[in-house]
Scaffold this active site. Structure first.
Site, PDB file in Angstrom:
ATOM      1  CG  HIS A 184      -3.605  -3.584  -7.354  1.00 27.87           C
ATOM      2  ND1 HIS A 184      -4.846  -2.993  -7.459  1.00 27.87           N
ATOM      3  CD2 HIS A 184      -3.424  -3.806  -6.024  1.00 27.87           C
ATOM      4  CE1 HIS A 184      -5.397  -2.885  -6.268  1.00 27.87           C
ATOM      5  NE2 HIS A 184      -4.543  -3.359  -5.359  1.00 27.87           N
ATOM      6  N   GLY A 186      -6.462  -1.807  -9.624  1.00 31.08           N
ATOM      7  CA  GLY A 186      -7.487  -1.169  -8.791  1.00 31.08           C
ATOM      8  C   GLY A 186      -7.078   0.252  -8.427  1.00 31.08           C
ATOM      9  CG  HIS A 187      -3.683   0.906  -5.938  1.00 31.23           C
ATOM     10  ND1 HIS A 187      -2.976  -0.268  -5.911  1.00 31.23           N
ATOM     11  CD2 HIS A 187      -4.088   1.117  -4.668  1.00 31.23           C
ATOM     12  CE1 HIS A 187      -2.936  -0.731  -4.679  1.00 31.23           C
ATOM     13  NE2 HIS A 187      -3.607   0.081  -3.903  1.00 31.23           N
ATOM     14  CD  GLN A 211      -2.987   2.187   7.018  1.00 26.67           C
ATOM     15  OE1 GLN A 211      -2.963   3.388   6.838  1.00 26.67           O
ATOM     16  NE2 GLN A 211      -3.588   1.373   6.142  1.00 26.67           N
ATOM     17  N   GLY A 297     -11.375   3.518  -2.606  1.00 24.64           N
ATOM     18  CA  GLY A 297     -11.991   2.325  -3.177  1.00 24.64           C
ATOM     19  C   GLY A 297     -13.088   1.764  -2.289  1.00 24.64           C
ATOM     20  CG  ASP A 300      -9.742  -1.321   1.396  1.00 21.65           C
ATOM     21  OD1 ASP A 300      -9.422  -2.351   1.998  1.00 21.65           O
ATOM     22  OD2 ASP A 300      -9.198  -0.967   0.330  1.00 21.65           O
ATOM     23  CD  GLN A 303      -8.903   2.691   3.723  1.00 23.05           C
ATOM     24  OE1 GLN A 303      -8.056   2.125   4.396  1.00 23.05           O
ATOM     25  NE2 GLN A 303      -8.768   2.869   2.425  1.00 23.05           N
ATOM     26  CB  VAL A 326     -10.420  -2.916 -10.175  1.00 24.66           C
ATOM     27  CG1 VAL A 326      -9.840  -3.581 -11.413  1.00 24.66           C
ATOM     28  CG2 VAL A 326     -10.839  -1.479 -10.499  1.00 24.66           C
TER      29      VAL A 326
HETATM   30  P1  AMP Z   1      -4.116   0.532  -0.332  1.00 22.45           P
HETATM   31  O1  AMP Z   1      -2.878   0.847  -1.087  1.00 22.45           O
HETATM   32  O2  AMP Z   1      -4.411  -0.920  -0.237  1.00 22.45           O
HETATM   33  O3  AMP Z   1      -4.189   1.261   0.982  1.00 22.45           O
HETATM   34  O4  AMP Z   1      -5.335   1.118  -1.208  1.00 22.45           O
HETATM   35  C1  AMP Z   1      -5.343   2.450  -1.626  1.00 22.45           C
HETATM   36  C2  AMP Z   1      -6.681   2.786  -2.209  1.00 22.45           C
HETATM   37  O5  AMP Z   1      -6.958   1.938  -3.311  1.00 22.45           O
HETATM   38  C3  AMP Z   1      -7.826   2.597  -1.216  1.00 22.45           C
HETATM   39  O6  AMP Z   1      -8.774   3.636  -1.398  1.00 22.45           O
HETATM   40  C4  AMP Z   1      -8.381   1.259  -1.621  1.00 22.45           C
HETATM   41  O7  AMP Z   1      -9.732   1.079  -1.281  1.00 22.45           O
HETATM   42  C5  AMP Z   1      -8.205   1.319  -3.131  1.00 22.45           C
HETATM   43  N1  AMP Z   1      -8.193  -0.025  -3.701  1.00 22.45           N
HETATM   44  C6  AMP Z   1      -7.429  -1.086  -3.330  1.00 22.45           C
HETATM   45  N2  AMP Z   1      -7.740  -2.189  -4.049  1.00 22.45           N
HETATM   46  C7  AMP Z   1      -8.722  -1.813  -4.906  1.00 22.45           C
HETATM   47  C8  AMP Z   1      -9.482  -2.491  -5.913  1.00 22.45           C
HETATM   48  N3  AMP Z   1      -9.299  -3.791  -6.188  1.00 22.45           N
HETATM   49  N4  AMP Z   1     -10.419  -1.787  -6.586  1.00 22.45           N
HETATM   50  C9  AMP Z   1     -10.635  -0.468  -6.321  1.00 22.45           C
HETATM   51  N5  AMP Z   1      -9.959   0.217  -5.393  1.00 22.45           N
HETATM   52  C10 AMP Z   1      -9.016  -0.437  -4.690  1.00 22.45           C
END
Ligand code: AMP
Length: 440
Positions: A184, A186-187, A211, A297, A300, A303, A326
């Site tokens: 999305h 954010g990624h 995980q 991000g 998390d 994390q 985001v």
């Molecule tokens: P995930 O795919 O959920 O494991 O997230 C992958 C990376 O994207 C991690 O570093 C998350 O912290 C970051 N991330 C997920 N959602 C967001 C967001 N809304 N804003 C910024 N970074 C994000």
């Protein structure tokens, strides 16, 4: 139908049969005779040994021609086939056999063509020195074209390591963005920040079984590789590393990263083993891809703290770059799991951001007492019956250590809550620095 404006087109020529240079020259002359085609420039001719799995054969002579072309791509393609046939090429051509003339359309302006007989940009053009070098000679920005052509998808860890080694040997700064896919905005923001700071960007897409707890949503976690590749392409990612579980973890795999205090409390208390799984996969991704920088991000936050600690403790020479959360326009932090919220829970979910922002407002107005700040946020969440609170805490900004009761100078408030009216129960996380500098 002609294009309104001529497009800048690059075609690659190759010959390894007969009078090779004469075949190349005749191809240039014939292209120049095609109505609607103008030959702008021709690269120098290079000699390249045959590589491939066809019968043994002599070396190639190769060049790239730049055209201005007002024909549509398929019309130019038909002309190229005609010119190949005139040079004596057997059509349909047996794969990887010697040929008097080969003409491939590499780029057609910014057009993308993906049909059964014609693919533009030409597949794997960037892996072929005999195409890449003449393009450079003609002044084409191959790094930009490479990004525009879409990321290379790599599945085998060995292939990822080899690509990374090649980039590092060439002096590139490499950024890595580890994700579980279902990408999305954010990624995408993480990838764009990496793109701005690094020469090469690797996005990893891997839903990591280590995980997820036994009762968690590993099999139901959303997966969408085609959509993910589109996001990576838009963000200018160079390579997507998307291994299978079997490629990441051999049957005999048995070495894990143990994580200590940074993984205790908060998510660590609710999801035992989760951060050990995260640290293990990130350590493995770091070892495979050997990046210079890792983008994570703040969404998390725990994390991020675990990975910072693990990177220091294990001595990875990698700079960890935190990226602001985001949010949707109404404040909900973007998450792959938001898609599972039912309509009523989606509306209620904004309560988390509202509670955090309210505490931040109070902090800005001068409230410093830890428990009064927490109480303020807790009351807002308690007024939303759809939200089942897992935890709400105020921790230190640097390493998320617990803060004692009483006045605080700074801090980060973290919340997790469950919503249950959708397709399946959804746990949402959010956090905010009370100094408020961390919203994207
Ligand atoms: P995930 O795919 O959920 O494991 O997230 C992958 C990376 O994207 C991690 O570093 C998350 O912290 C970051 N991330 C997920 N959602 C967001 C967001 N809304 N804003 C910024 N970074 C994000």
């Amino acid at each position: 139908m002609n294009h309104q404006r001529p497009q800048i087109v690059h075609v690659a020529l190759g010959s390894n049969e007969g009078d090779r240079d004469a075949h190349l020259q005749r191809a240039v002359d014939r292209l120049a005779q095609v109505p609607g085609v103008q030959v702008r420039r021709v690269s120098s001719v290079r000699e390249t040994a045959f590589v491939g799995d066809g019968p043994a054969q002599g070396p190639y002579r190769n060049a790239v021609v730049e055209l201005a072309c007002s024909l549509p791509p398929h019309a130019l393609f038909a002309c190229c086939k005609q010119i190949e046939a005139e040079a004596g090429r057997q059509l349909p051509a047996p794969r990887n056999h010697p040929r008097p003339l080969d003409i491939d359309i590499v780029f057609f302006g910014d057009d993308v063509v993906d049909t059964r007989d014609l693919v533009i940009p030409h597949l794997r053009w960037h892996e072929r020195d005999f195409v890449r070098q003449p393009l450079v000679e003609l002044g084409v920005d191959v790094a930009a074209k490479r990004r525009w052509s879409g990321p290379e998808v790599i599945e085998a860890p060995e292939a990822m390591s080899a690509r990374s080694l090649q980039w590092r040997t060439g002096g590139c700064v490499i950024g890595i963005v580890p994700t579980m896919g279902s990408l999305h905005a954010g990624h995408r923001r993480l990838m764009e920040i990496a793109r701005a700071e690094c020469d090469r960007v690797i996005a990893t897409i891997f839903v990591n079984p280590l995980q997820f707890g036994p009762k968690e949503d590993f099999t139901a976690y959303p997966r969408d590789l085609a959509g993910d590749l589109a996001v990576c392409r838009q963000a200018g990612v160079d390579a997507v590393f998307a291994p299978s579980v079997a490629q990441m973890y051999e049957p005999a795999f048995c070495s894990h990263v143990a994580v200590g205090a940074a993984a205790e409390g908060l998510e660590g208390a609710v999801r035992p083993g989760h951060f050990a799984g995260v640290a293990t996969v990130v350590a493995r991704l770091f070892a495979i891809a050997q990046p210079t920088r890792g983008y994570f991000g703040e969404k998390d936050a725990q994390q991020l703290a675990v990975i910072r600690r693990m990177t220091r403790d294990l001595g990875f020479p990698i700079r960890i770059v935190p990226c602001a959360t985001v949010r949707e326009p109404d404040g909900l932090a973007m998450s792959s799991r938001n898609a599972y919220l039912g309509a009523a829970d989606r509306a209620a979910s904004t309560v988390l951001a509202r509670a955090l922002r309210s505490a931040r407002e109070a902090f800005r107005r001068g409230e410093r007492d830890r428990d009064r700040l927490l109480q303020r946020a807790r009351t807002i969440i308690a007024n939303e019956p759809r939200a089942g609170l897992d935890y709400l805490e105020l921790r230190s900004e640097e390493d998320l250590a617990e803060l004692p009761p009483g006045p605080i100078a700074s801090g980060r408030m973290l919340v997790a809550a469950r919503f249950i009216d959708g397709v399946r129960p959804v746990r949402l996380l959010d956090n905010l620095s009370l100094d408020g500098a961390d919203e994207a």
